[in-house]
Design a protein around this motif. Sequence first.
Motif: not given
Length: 257
Positions: A28-38, A47-48, A113-121
Motif C-alpha cells: 500500500l505504501v508503494l502505491a501511495v508514494i508512486a501515486k503522483h507519477l505519470p 516494479n522497482y 521526480k521519478f528517481w527521488p520517488t524510487v529513493g523514497k520507496i
Amino acid sequence: MDSIWLEYAWALLILIGLEGLLSADNALVLAVIAKHLPEDQKKKAINYGIIMAFVFRFGALFAISFIANVWQIQAIGAAYLLYLGIKHIIKARFGKENENIREDIKEDAAGKKFWPTVGKIALADLAFAIDSILAAVALALGLPDSPLGDFGGMDGGKFVVVVLGGIAGLVLIKFAATWFVKLLAERPALETTAYAIVAWVGVKLTVITLAHEDIGLLSHDFPHSTVWTLIFYVVLVLIALAGWFAPANKKRAQTDV
C-alpha cells in the motif's frame, strides 16, 4: 520429534499471516508514494519497489544477527517511518488550502521526480524489511531447537521458518501492489490511512528499539509479549477500518454514481 514439527508448522502459519499483514502495508505504501507519477512511470516505480523489497528482505535474512542486535539500525528504520507517516498525516490534515494549484504543479513536475520517488520507496522498503525480519525472528526464537544444525547464526529449522515466511510475504507484495494502485483511485482516504499505518509500524520499531538491552527503557520481552502484540494488531485493524469507511470514500462513490 513429531510434536516439534507440528509446533514449527503452526508457527509458520502464524508467521505467514503476520508477514502477509506487513507485506500488504508495504504494498500500500508503494502505491501511495508512486501515486503522483505519470501512469507509465508509476508502474515502473512500483516494479522497482517490488524488486527492492525482494532484495532487502532476502538481504535481511542473511544479516539477522546484525539487525537483531544493533539498535541503531532499528532506530533509523523507526525514525524514517515515523517521519514519513506523520509528515503526510499533518499535510493531509492542515494542507488543504491551494490544493488544486499544488496538484497542477505536481503533475507538471512529476516526470522530474521519478528517481527521488524510487529513493523514497527504497527507504520505505528497507524499513519494512527490518520490521519484517524482526517479527519473524521474534516468533522463530520461541521455537525449540531442531535437529537441522545451525545456519546463518541461528538454528537451521528456525531459519527455514523465517525464510518461508519471508517468501510468502514477498509473493503478496507482488500481487497486492498493483491492486492497491487501483483501490486508491476508488478510495482516496486510504492514502492517509496508509501513512497512518506507516507511522504505527514506526511506533512498533521504536518500542523494539527502546526495549533493546543496550537501552533498556522498556522490558526486553515487552515487544514480543501477548499484550503488546494484541495492542499493535488491534490498532492496525482499526486504522485500516477507519480508512476503508472514511467519508471521503463515500463522497467519491456518490460522485461516481
